[in-house]
Write an enzyme that holds these catalytic residues in place. Sequence first.
Site, PDB file in Angstrom:
ATOM      1  N   ARG A 189       0.846  -1.193   0.000  1.00  0.00           N
ATOM      2  CA  ARG A 189       0.000   0.000   0.000  1.00  0.00           C
ATOM      3  C   ARG A 189       0.883   1.245   0.000  1.00  0.00           C
ATOM      4  O   ARG A 189       1.951   1.254   0.604  1.00  0.00           O
ATOM      5  CB  ARG A 189      -0.870   0.051   1.264  1.00  0.00           C
ATOM      6  N   TYR A 207      -1.667  -3.820  -6.774  1.00  0.00           N
ATOM      7  CA  TYR A 207      -1.389  -4.658  -5.609  1.00  0.00           C
ATOM      8  C   TYR A 207      -2.349  -4.440  -4.444  1.00  0.00           C
ATOM      9  O   TYR A 207      -2.683  -3.299  -4.101  1.00  0.00           O
ATOM     10  CB  TYR A 207       0.043  -4.404  -5.117  1.00  0.00           C
ATOM     11  N   LYS A 257      -9.538  -2.271   2.009  1.00  0.00           N
ATOM     12  CA  LYS A 257      -9.232  -1.120   2.858  1.00  0.00           C
ATOM     13  C   LYS A 257     -10.029   0.125   2.435  1.00  0.00           C
ATOM     14  O   LYS A 257     -10.497   0.903   3.269  1.00  0.00           O
ATOM     15  CB  LYS A 257      -7.734  -0.819   2.810  1.00  0.00           C
ATOM     16  N   HIS A 279     -10.722  -2.079  11.876  1.00  0.00           N
ATOM     17  CA  HIS A 279      -9.620  -2.935  11.434  1.00  0.00           C
ATOM     18  C   HIS A 279      -9.437  -4.018  12.498  1.00  0.00           C
ATOM     19  O   HIS A 279      -8.491  -3.981  13.277  1.00  0.00           O
ATOM     20  CB  HIS A 279      -8.370  -2.051  11.304  1.00  0.00           C
ATOM     21  N   SER A 318      -1.427  -3.335  10.943  1.00  0.00           N
ATOM     22  CA  SER A 318      -1.146  -4.224   9.820  1.00  0.00           C
ATOM     23  C   SER A 318       0.057  -5.119  10.121  1.00  0.00           C
ATOM     24  O   SER A 318       1.064  -4.652  10.660  1.00  0.00           O
ATOM     25  CB  SER A 318      -0.839  -3.393   8.580  1.00  0.00           C
ATOM     26  N   CYS A 331       0.615  -7.533  12.232  1.00  0.00           N
ATOM     27  CA  CYS A 331       0.993  -7.755  13.634  1.00  0.00           C
ATOM     28  C   CYS A 331       0.383  -9.041  14.182  1.00  0.00           C
ATOM     29  O   CYS A 331       0.246  -9.195  15.400  1.00  0.00           O
ATOM     30  CB  CYS A 331       0.538  -6.588  14.496  1.00  0.00           C
ATOM     31  N   ASP A 377      -9.475  -9.585   9.526  1.00  0.00           N
ATOM     32  CA  ASP A 377      -8.938  -8.249   9.221  1.00  0.00           C
ATOM     33  C   ASP A 377      -9.923  -7.102   9.454  1.00  0.00           C
ATOM     34  O   ASP A 377      -9.504  -6.030   9.852  1.00  0.00           O
ATOM     35  CB  ASP A 377      -8.459  -8.224   7.766  1.00  0.00           C
ATOM     36  N   ARG A 428       1.980 -12.253  -0.019  1.00  0.00           N
ATOM     37  CA  ARG A 428       0.649 -12.584   0.502  1.00  0.00           C
ATOM     38  C   ARG A 428       0.103 -13.880  -0.063  1.00  0.00           C
ATOM     39  O   ARG A 428       0.461 -14.287  -1.170  1.00  0.00           O
ATOM     40  CB  ARG A 428      -0.328 -11.460   0.110  1.00  0.00           C
TER      41      ARG A 428
HETATM   42  O1  O2Y Z   1      -1.665  -3.856  -0.001  1.00  0.00           O
HETATM   43  C1  O2Y Z   1      -1.109  -4.583   0.786  1.00  0.00           C
HETATM   44  O2  O2Y Z   1       0.098  -4.598   0.900  1.00  0.00           O
HETATM   45  C2  O2Y Z   1      -1.910  -5.440   1.621  1.00  0.00           C
HETATM   46  S1  O2Y Z   1      -2.523  -4.535   2.954  1.00  0.00           S
HETATM   47  C3  O2Y Z   1      -3.391  -5.642   3.937  1.00  0.00           C
HETATM   48  C4  O2Y Z   1      -3.869  -6.810   3.404  1.00  0.00           C
HETATM   49  C5  O2Y Z   1      -4.591  -7.679   4.207  1.00  0.00           C
HETATM   50  C6  O2Y Z   1      -4.843  -7.337   5.497  1.00  0.00           C
HETATM   51  N1  O2Y Z   1      -4.396  -6.177   6.010  1.00  0.00           N
HETATM   52  C7  O2Y Z   1      -3.647  -5.347   5.279  1.00  0.00           C
HETATM   53  C8  O2Y Z   1      -3.182  -4.105   5.973  1.00  0.00           C
HETATM   54  O3  O2Y Z   1      -2.374  -3.355   5.467  1.00  0.00           O
HETATM   55  O4  O2Y Z   1      -3.649  -3.870   7.099  1.00  0.00           O
HETATM   56 MN    MN Z   2      -5.167  -5.214   7.767  1.00  0.00          MN
END
Ligand code: O2Y
Ligand code: MN
Length: 629
Positions: free
Chosen positions: A80, A229, A238, A258, A280, A282, A305, A400
């Site tokens: 992200r 991605y 999100k 979250h 994220s 954790c 999540d 992932r």
């Molecule tokens: O875009 C990403 O890198 C994935 S972000 C993500 C994916 C699944 C669960 N949580 C998250 C997060 O960043 O909290």
């Molecule tokens: Mn998350």
Amino acid sequence: MTELNIVYGSLESLLPEVRAYVTSKANLCRPDRVHICDGSPAEFKLLIDAMERTRTIKKLDADRFENCWLVDTDVRDIARVESKTFICTKNVDDTVSETKYGALSKLGNWMSVESMDFLLTRKRFPNSMAGRTMYVIPFSMGPVGSPLSKIGIQLTDSAYVVTCTRIMTRVGKPVLDYLQSHPDTKFIRCLHSVGRSIGMMMSWPCDPDNTVIAHFPERNEICSYGSGYGGNSLLGKKCFALRIASTLARDEGWLAEHMLILGITNPEGKKKFIAAAFPSACGKTNLAMLQPTIPGWKVECVGDDIAWMRYDDEGNLRGINPEAGFFGVAPGTSMKTNPYCMKSLHKDTVFTNVAYTSDGGVYWEGMDEEVDLDSVHVTSWDGRHWTPESSFTAAHKNSRFCTPANHLETIDPAWEDPKGVPIAAILFGGRRPDTVPLVFESFDWTHGVFVGSSMRSMTTAASLEGVVKRVQHDPFAMRPFFGYNFGHYVQHWLDVGKKPNAKLPKIFHVNWFRTEKVPGAHDHNKRKERYLWPGFGENCRVLEWIFRRTDEEDVAIKSPIGYIPKPDALSLDGLHEPVKVDKLFAVHKDEWMNEVGKIREYFDEQIGSHMPKEIVTELDKLEERVKAM
Ligand code: O2Y
Ligand code: MN
């Protein structure tokens, strides 16, 4: 206006309002073709064929992996991008709190609606889908038709995004049928393009220099350009289920958080549900799928999540998982840390940016027991020969797996209950090497809201920018995901606690990551640290104490920061190694004075006058209690 080239499905299956949305965005992005998704197996085959043609996807060994796939992204498109993620509202105050001393907001980026509209409609999206197919994905966040669910329409030019969205949400015909029978349903408009990449045969087109992810809560719209991605492109996750949904939740009196949701059953068969917020990467997925080590206890997973929670008529806060799959961090996931998850990854799973083994399997850091590294060659996620001696990692740190929730052996029987499950406790948690005990309970709801507001945690690799290790503020584990002004968000949480007849969940804070120094051990001039708590399956011991507290059992004593377990109240029988309970629960005056100072500085600099007075009072009360120690 040009005629759309519909190659799959029909425009007539769409409500007029959806049709108008598709037509106007197709006229802007100019795809060669339009495919209206029905979620069928035939469609899946087309998506795989399309990705095989562009060498985007590789099939894993069919003897061990049924319908499993590997995708490697462009090396610049791996997480992200928070700095390029914006909330666009008429007034800046609706998005970000008052900051002081020239500080930029760390709780969201605002841009005016006009500027963003100009950027998107003039610079980014025109012709962005030329040469590609625009897929139209009708999707439901939450079980189709549940009063807690919401519907979205995502337009995307990425077959990978469609494939993952089919796993992560409910898509296609059931959603179209629902819309036809409920034509007044509001839907969230989600536009996504990987961008005007150079060279159409690239396996991972993207436009990283020009990436932008924009949210328009006032018109229920999301526009994402330049990245294919995860959280940047699977817009139901999100962008919708947290940023847009948190705004809807504020307006409609519920909570979009979250948080994982798990069900826990004691040896007598009594069951409760717990929601838990962690930043994220954790360990939310591991906790949601925990295999208890204490006999007779069972943990089942509702979600890993995101939680949407709303009061029912009896005043119970009921939660659903709006998703239908898990998009979990691969490195660190193993038979030791998350056995149920590992077992579910052998069917219908898409892996992204993990390493590939010469026998057609996958590998990532932590999987050393599962893969015999002496008998296979490993190709790293970015295409290099890898050995355990390599100076780089085999899998990307933010690689992932994307896998259907219903393949999990311990998926909760109620995970798709349209009414949701009753939440008995809410946990906040972070990675804290010091200061914060294994578990404490807040004194009441308002104190619990303060605990959520003042959360801090070590950074992880889930965001492109979050790679330097340091403890940062991450209120409610929502720092990158607030859809509106954080001060107003805190006020909303306080208001939720004031609802007449509400049966409020108890609020706790947990920290599995407290460490101690290893006496005498040094590593490159740095002192070595070791964890004080074994974590993973043993965390059920903490859940057990929480379970008993939700039954008002007398197993807690008061400390300056909240209630902690009475001596001997935490079940430690059967632990493989003794734990140092005193160190795990120590509350040190100097550390907490420092903590109070950091929280005050942050509240002052980042939230200013937007912070509700009740929360500032909670901070004052904490300081007094710590000073009196
Ligand atoms: O875009 C990403 O890198 C994935 S972000 C993500 C994916 C699944 C669960 N949580 C998250 C997060 O960043 O909290
Ligand atoms: Mn998350």
